[in-house]
Each structure stands twice: as C-alpha cells, then as structure tokens.
Scaffold this active site. Structure first.
Site, PDB file in Angstrom:
ATOM      1  N   TRP A 181      64.033   3.889  27.700  1.00 59.39           N
ATOM      2  CA  TRP A 181      65.094   3.011  28.240  1.00 59.39           C
ATOM      3  C   TRP A 181      65.451   3.554  29.612  1.00 59.39           C
ATOM      4  CZ3 TRP A 181      68.035  -0.960  25.576  1.00 59.39           C
ATOM      5  CH2 TRP A 181      68.997  -1.564  26.396  1.00 59.39           C
TER       6      TRP A 181
ATOM      7  N   GLU B 186      61.850  10.005  30.115  1.00 63.69           N
ATOM      8  CA  GLU B 186      63.024  10.785  29.707  1.00 63.69           C
ATOM      9  C   GLU B 186      62.490  12.086  29.097  1.00 63.69           C
ATOM     10  OE1 GLU B 186      65.662   8.179  27.077  1.00 63.69           O
ATOM     11  OE2 GLU B 186      63.977   6.879  27.528  1.00 63.69           O
TER      12      GLU B 186
ATOM     13  N   ASP C 240      64.003  11.054  34.118  1.00 63.29           N
ATOM     14  CA  ASP C 240      65.274  10.342  34.008  1.00 63.29           C
ATOM     15  C   ASP C 240      66.158  11.149  33.063  1.00 63.29           C
ATOM     16  OD1 ASP C 240      67.367   8.701  33.263  1.00 63.29           O
ATOM     17  OD2 ASP C 240      66.121   6.944  32.848  1.00 63.29           O
TER      18      ASP C 240
ATOM     19  N   GLN D 216      70.928  10.987  30.139  1.00 62.02           N
ATOM     20  CA  GLN D 216      71.679  11.458  28.972  1.00 62.02           C
ATOM     21  C   GLN D 216      71.571  12.953  28.759  1.00 62.02           C
ATOM     22  OE1 GLN D 216      71.228   9.210  25.412  1.00 62.02           O
ATOM     23  NE2 GLN D 216      70.986   7.271  26.459  1.00 62.02           N
TER      24      GLN D 216
ATOM     25  N   LYS E 175      74.833   8.486  33.773  1.00 62.33           N
ATOM     26  CA  LYS E 175      75.861   8.611  32.741  1.00 62.33           C
ATOM     27  C   LYS E 175      76.748   9.867  32.827  1.00 62.33           C
ATOM     28  CE  LYS E 175      73.204   6.092  29.240  1.00 62.33           C
ATOM     29  NZ  LYS E 175      74.079   5.015  28.854  1.00 62.33           N
TER      30      LYS E 175
ATOM     31  N   ARG F 228      72.064   8.063  16.585  1.00 63.98           N
ATOM     32  CA  ARG F 228      72.125   9.039  17.680  1.00 63.98           C
ATOM     33  C   ARG F 228      73.547   9.590  17.670  1.00 63.98           C
ATOM     34  NH1 ARG F 228      70.998   6.467  23.246  1.00 63.98           N
ATOM     35  NH2 ARG F 228      73.074   5.632  22.975  1.00 63.98           N
TER      36      ARG F 228
HETATM   37  C1  LIG Z   1      67.702   7.438  29.786  1.00 72.11           C
HETATM   38  C2  LIG Z   1      68.434   6.290  30.413  1.00 72.11           C
HETATM   39  N1  LIG Z   1      68.153   5.946  31.679  1.00 72.11           N
HETATM   40  C3  LIG Z   1      68.766   4.929  32.293  1.00 72.11           C
HETATM   41  C4  LIG Z   1      69.710   4.179  31.631  1.00 72.11           C
HETATM   42  C5  LIG Z   1      70.361   3.038  32.325  1.00 72.11           C
HETATM   43  O1  LIG Z   1      71.586   3.420  32.787  1.00 72.11           O
HETATM   44  P1  LIG Z   1      72.647   2.293  33.203  1.00 72.11           P
HETATM   45  O2  LIG Z   1      72.996   1.559  31.950  1.00 72.11           O
HETATM   46  O3  LIG Z   1      73.776   3.111  33.757  1.00 72.11           O
HETATM   47  O4  LIG Z   1      71.996   1.448  34.222  1.00 72.11           O
HETATM   48  C6  LIG Z   1      70.050   4.495  30.327  1.00 72.11           C
HETATM   49  C7  LIG Z   1      71.063   3.710  29.613  1.00 72.11           C
HETATM   50  O5  LIG Z   1      71.268   3.801  28.444  1.00 72.11           O
HETATM   51  C8  LIG Z   1      69.393   5.576  29.695  1.00 72.11           C
HETATM   52  O6  LIG Z   1      69.662   5.910  28.436  1.00 72.11           O
END
Ligand SMILES: Cc1ncc(COP(=O)(O)O)c(C=O)c1O
Length: 447
Positions: free
Chosen positions: A147, A219, A252, A255, A281, A415
């Site tokens: 994500w 991620e 990324d 989180q 976040k 989670r």
């Molecule tokens: C790993 C990761 N990257 C990016 C995003 C996207 O972030 P945003 O919702 O602030 O655009 C999320 C959102 O859940 C995420 O979990």
C-alpha cells in the site's frame, strides 16, 4: 505523556445524531464507518459523543505514535500559530530548515536532502518522479500486498486493494511476490522463506520489462498486506537486484519510521540504505506531513533536469513545527526502547490468546506493530475474514478499536499498533476485551 485523561467539562459529551442522518452527506470511501462519533482523543484513549471510553489499538490511522493530542504537539501547534501556518510554496521558514537538518543528522550522509509534503501518497509520488527523472526510465517494480497511497503513481504500485474499476494503471508498473512465509506466494516453502519468490519475481520482471527499469518501491515491513516481516538477508538481495539493473531502491517507511519497531528507521535493521526514503504518517504525529528524502547526487541531478513537484502545502511551517516536537519527544521519552518493551508485553499477551483461541493462526511483527492472522483452521490456513470482522465489531462495542487488514488479498490480519506511549495497563485492558470478544463470538459460532 503516558497517562490518559478523561474528557473535561469543556468537551462535554453531546448526543450523537442518528447515524443515517450523518451518513447522508458523506461519500463512503472504502472503510466501514464506526457506529459512533468520536468527540475526544487523548493518549491511547478515545471517547465517543456519549462519553463512552474506547481503547485505540490503531494509533488513529497509524499516525498518532505519541498518543492522541500529546501536549507537546498541542504546544507546537500553538507555537506555529504565533509564527506562520502556511506560506507561498517558494518560501522557506525556520521550522522547515530545522526539520531538514534534524532529519539529515539522524540519517546516513546519502540521505541528506528532504522535500516536505502532506501525505504518504504524495511523498511516494515525488519519490517516483525523482527516480524516473534520475534514471531516464519509467518502469516501477512494487510488491504484491503493498500500500503506497491513492495518488496515481503510488496507487499504480499499490497491490493490496483498489486496482479494479479505475481503468489502466501506470504503464510500466509490475509486482514481485511479497515474501509471506505463512502463505508462500510461489507455493514453495512454509514458515521459512528461502527467497525463491524474489528470484522468481525478478525473472518475471526481466521477462516483462521494456528495457526501462527505473525503481523498486517497497515497505521494509509490509503493513496493510498483513504485517509481513521479510526474512533476514532479503533486502541486501533486493538491493543487489536493483544494482544489477541500475534501478533506484525506494523504501516507504510511512508506518515503520520513528520508533514503532525500536529504531528511528526500519532500514537501519535491514542492512540496506535506500536511495530514496519516504516518511509520512508517523512524522506528523497526527498532522498531515510527509517527506521524500534522497542523496545530494540524486537531488542535484534531478534539479539540473528541471525536477518539478510543487504542491499547495509543500514546505508548510505548521506541520514542520509539529514534526520537531515529535522528534524531541521520541528522543526525550526514549520511545524507541519503550516500543520494544511494550511490544514484548503485547506479543506475550497475544501468544496467550493464541493458546486459547484456535482462530489465531499466527502472530508476527515486532515492537508495537503486531499482526494476528485469523484462520478457519491452523492446517489449511484459510483466512477467516468474516469471523474476524464480527469480533472486530464486538471489540468496538466493548470499547476497543481494532483494524483488520489484508482482507481480500491473502489473509485476514489484525494489525495491532497502539501509540508508543501506551501503558501496560492499557495493553492488558485491550487484550482482556479482545479475549472476551473472541470468546463470545466464537461461542455463538463462526460467521
Ligand atoms: C506504507 C504506506 N505508504 C503510504 C501510504 C499512503 O499514505 P497517505 O494515506 O498519507 O497518502 C500508506 C497509507 O496507509 C501506507 O501504509
């Protein structure tokens, strides 16, 4: 701040209006709305408009790592009000400069240049634009179960949900399988990933590539895809694949940065420094702030090629002021260490629940990011999303907010990620509600 406080008279509970009334003027955006309106949030606790207390095991949408409305965040907002909230996009302010310097000071020298935006999707968008301009190529390799956000480029590399019904995705977007050892994506190993999926994934990438491989975006611990912890050695091997193909590696850490897993950044635990790092976040502690961070070399190369990524809220002083408070509190309250201690307490409690409830197939993660996989039976490992959803709803009725992820992908996983300021007592109270909710729902029969 670790203690949570009850609502004060100034936030006196007001009766919620009828749910069907308040839903009438809203667009549903893919998540069930909670049945009650939330009036107040402090630390790990929420209160609805009737004054009912709810324990928050999701840190809001994974952002409130210091707990809700931490006094230092509130103080930073006030400070920004005395200074500047928002400026012309070409103007810099002291909090933005200080934040860029603070990040550079805690990151390796190859991650010294930051661009401050509002959301994780935007930060990934900027990362992809930098990678494409720098390499002169356009193909982006992501991972199943990922994500990265809802903006077009980030959504093009988001594979856990939301791909159907929106027409063509990004040209050149491809996915390798996530190294999910509980459900081996290439049906090869069980419980111990030997990284065959990585090699198979890149064989497919090479076969499909039009010769324009620009970047890999991942991620370092996949969260929405079911709290997937890659095996030791996975990221050095992935980095090697990138180097062999001249690709930029983007991590990324929306989180995973800033303490939840015991270090400021998860890449520090992987043995690999990415070429581009995105933060979001947890950087804003509940306010919208994101950063794309890269090296002098990539930043300067892209500048020379006319890199453009102007948004209305680029370099805004308000969220930067808040991020400085977030960094201060993490350091002063030693929240990285706290996440490990509290995470162990949480994991021990979850393991006791696993011994009691057959529906829990697996528990994984570390620090204060724990995944609880819900299965029909432990042999077939078929996901039991329906019963999981029923237990999640029962938890909410009983005063515990839980989030179920990866539904519709390979699994159904709670989670569990309370704020880093959570107390042992709050964890125990939450686990006790979870235990009672599971006992009740499972006695009624699986959904
Ligand atoms: C790993 C990761 N990257 C990016 C995003 C996207 O972030 P945003 O919702 O602030 O655009 C999320 C959102 O859940 C995420 O979990």
């Amino acid at each position: 701040m670790t203690a949570s406080t009850k609502p004060t008279a100034s936030a006196a509970p007001r009766p919620a209006t009828d749910r069907y009334e308040w839903e009438k003027n809203l667009i549903h955006y893919g998540m069930q709305f909670s049945p009650q309106l939330i009036a107040k949030a402090r630390g790990t606790m929420l209160w609805d408009t009737s004054g009912k207390e709810i324990i928050d095991f999701t840190s809001g949408q994974m952002c409130s790592t210091l707990g809700h409305n931490h006094p230092r965040i509130v103080e930073a907002i006030r400070k920004a009000c005395d200074g500047a909230l928002h400026l012309f996009s070409g103007m810099m302010s002291p909090p933005v400069i200080e934040l860029s310097q603070r990040l550079a000071a805690i990151l390796p020298p190859t991650l010294s240049r930051s661009l401050f935006l509002s959301t994780g999707g935007e930060a990934n968008e900027a990362a992809l634009r930098l990678a494409k301009l720098h390499t002169g190529r356009y193909e982006v390799v992501g991972m199943t179960g990922s994500w990265h956000g809802m903006t077009a480029g980030a959504a093009g590399s988001t594979y856990v949900a939301g791909r159907k019904g929106y027409g063509p995705q990004q040209p050149g977007a491809m996915a390798i399988p996530a190294p999910n050892s509980y459900h081996c994506p290439v049906q090869h190993c069980r419980d111990k990933c030997d990284m065959t999926c990585l090699n198979v994934g890149f064989d497919l990438v090479d076969a499909q590539s039009a010769g324009s491989l620009a970047a890999v975006m991942v991620e370092p611990l996949q969260s929405s895809g079911g709290v997937i912890v890659p095996p030791e050695g996975y990221f050095p091997a992935l980095k090697k694949k990138c180097e062999e193909r001249g690709m930029v590696l983007i991590f990324d850490e929306a989180q995973t940065a800033f303490g939840r897993l015991g270090t400021n950044f998860l890449f520090e635990q992987t043995g690999v420094t990415p070429d581009i790092l995105t933060l979001s976040k947890t950087l804003g502690g509940g306010l919208p702030l994101a950063a794309t961070v890269t090296s002098d070399a990539i930043a300067e190369d892209c500048r020379s090629k006319g890199f453009l990524h102007v948004t209305s809220h680029v370099s805004d002083p308000l969220p930067a002021q808040v991020a400085l408070a977030v960094l201060d509190v993490i350091e002063e309250e030693k929240l990285n260490d706290r996440a490990i201690v509290m995470g162990k307490h949480l994991q021990d409690g979850l393991q006791s629940l696993q011994q009691k409830h057959e529906i829990i197939g697996d528990i994984r993660g570390y620090g204060l990011l724990q995944g609880v996989e819900l299965v029909k039976d432990r042999h077939s490992r078929q996901p039991d999303a329906a019963t999981g959803a029923k237990i999640t709803r029962r938890c909410m009725e009983m005063g515990l907010s839980m989030n179920i992820v990866s539904v519709g992908f390979m699994s159904a996983v709670w989670r569990i990620a309370p704020p880093l300021t959570v107390t042992k007592d709050e964890i125990d109270r939450g686990l006790s509600i979870l235990d009672d909710a599971m006992t009740q729902v499972l006695a009624e029969g699986r959904a």
